[in-house]
Design a protein around this motif. Structure first.
Motif, mmCIF file in Angstrom:
data_model
loop_
_atom_site.group_PDB
_atom_site.id
_atom_site.type_symbol
_atom_site.label_atom_id
_atom_site.label_comp_id
_atom_site.label_asym_id
_atom_site.label_seq_id
_atom_site.Cartn_x
_atom_site.Cartn_y
_atom_site.Cartn_z
ATOM 1 N N HIS A 140 77.497 -24.047 4.236
ATOM 2 C CA HIS A 140 76.392 -24.405 5.130
ATOM 3 C C HIS A 140 76.502 -24.254 6.777
ATOM 4 C CE1 HIS A 140 74.823 -26.316 1.508
ATOM 5 N NE2 HIS A 140 75.816 -27.129 1.259
ATOM 6 N N SER A 186 65.122 -29.765 8.338
ATOM 7 C CA SER A 186 64.220 -28.809 7.697
ATOM 8 C C SER A 186 65.402 -28.323 6.411
ATOM 9 C CB SER A 186 63.909 -27.654 8.382
ATOM 10 O OG SER A 186 62.817 -28.318 9.383
ATOM 11 N N TYR A 187 66.733 -27.887 7.034
ATOM 12 C CA TYR A 187 67.646 -27.445 6.038
ATOM 13 C C TYR A 187 67.986 -28.560 5.024
ATOM 14 C CZ TYR A 187 71.795 -25.032 4.557
ATOM 15 O OH TYR A 187 72.976 -24.410 3.886
ATOM 16 N N GLN A 231 66.257 -30.766 3.927
ATOM 17 C CA GLN A 231 65.301 -30.871 3.003
ATOM 18 C C GLN A 231 65.035 -29.973 1.826
ATOM 19 O OE1 GLN A 231 61.887 -31.098 5.666
ATOM 20 N NE2 GLN A 231 61.492 -33.123 5.064
ATOM 21 N N GLU A 232 65.925 -28.564 2.145
ATOM 22 C CA GLU A 232 65.863 -27.627 1.126
ATOM 23 C C GLU A 232 66.965 -27.746 0.201
ATOM 24 O OE1 GLU A 232 65.733 -23.700 3.143
ATOM 25 O OE2 GLU A 232 63.847 -24.164 4.324
ATOM 26 N N VAL A 233 68.253 -28.157 0.724
ATOM 27 C CA VAL A 233 69.404 -28.025 0.052
ATOM 28 C C VAL A 233 69.780 -29.352 -0.724
ATOM 29 C CG1 VAL A 233 70.299 -26.267 1.620
ATOM 30 C CG2 VAL A 233 70.850 -28.623 1.824
ATOM 31 N N GLU A 262 69.479 -32.369 -3.299
ATOM 32 C CA GLU A 262 69.085 -32.505 -4.671
ATOM 33 C C GLU A 262 68.557 -34.040 -4.839
ATOM 34 O OE1 GLU A 262 71.439 -30.979 -7.682
ATOM 35 O OE2 GLU A 262 72.274 -29.477 -6.306
#
Length: 232
Positions: free
Chosen positions: A128, A201-202, A204-206, A208
């Motif tokens: 990350h 933003s990051y 929100q993507e990674v 779960e």
């Protein structure tokens, strides 16, 4: 809980043992150790962690832990510690600038075993960080030394330790995105409003979704390195 039990049973402990815990954190190991041995010295440099450690000691009614609020490299053995220690260990707390001198200090106060727990290969936070560091800070992420470097230093010091390698899976659970952001801001040094938006933003993507919560799941390879000090 299983990992904690395995760590404790993996040390040469007796009821008479005197133990030095370097990087004690909130006392996850220091407190159960204190219930099994004669004495524990807990070294912890982070103010917040030290406060939690002292609260946990008080709530458990522990009286045989001595707390040292310093980083290991600043510790003075003569004034801060009470050697010799039968067990000296550092559990994932080896981010020291001069690791050779730090290990030598451990040896100097030990009359028994030294146990070091560290990482091998990439960790999930390394992955990350490589993704985030360039967009957060405009430079490449510099990964810290891992178990191979540690072993080479020990070898150069004439120490040929035992080594166990084992996989580790971890989960971080967050009630919401805001909680996750607050948790990761210090780890990725994302403190400005612009950096916080990038981190948001990051994540929100990674992250779960699982049972109404947000989860970060990761795997790493960890290493237990230990040896017996020949003399005190």
């Amino acid at each position: 809980m299983a990992g904690l039990k395995k760590t404790l049973t993996g040390m040469a402990l007796t009821p008479e043992s005197r133990v030095l815990d370097i990087g004690a954190g909130p006392g996850s190991l220091a407190i159960p150790l204190a219930e099994r041995v004669t004495h524990v010295t807990a070294v912890e440099p982070a103010e917040g962690m030290m406060e939690i450690l002292k609260q946990n000691i008080e709530s458990h009614g522990i009286r045989n832990i001595n707390c040292v609020y310093k980083d290991w490299e600043s510790v003075e053995a003569e004034s801060d510690l009470c050697p010799p220690y039968d067990i000296v260990f550092a559990s994932y707390s080896l981010g020291m600038k001069d690791i050779r001198a730090s290990i030598q200090k451990m040896i100097d106060v030990s009359s028994g075993y030294i146990y070091l727990y560290w990482f091998a290969g990439d960790t999930s936070w390394d992955v990350h960080s490589r993704n985030l560091w360039p967009i957060l800070h405009g430079c490449e992420y510099s990964q810290g030394p891992k178990a191979d470097i540690l072993y080479n230093i020990l070898y150069d010091m004439g120490i040929y330790p035992h080594i166990n390698v084992f996989p580790f899976e971890h989960k971080n659970r967050f009630e919401n995105l805001e909680e996750a952001i607050e948790h990761f801001k210090p780890q990725y040094a994302a403190f400005s409003p612009e950096q916080e938006e990038i981190l948001k933003s990051y994540l929100q993507e990674v992250l779960e979704e699982e049972n109404g919560a947000l989860m970060q799941k990761g795997r790493s390879t960890r290493v237990k390195i230990w040896w017996k000090v020949s003399s005190f």
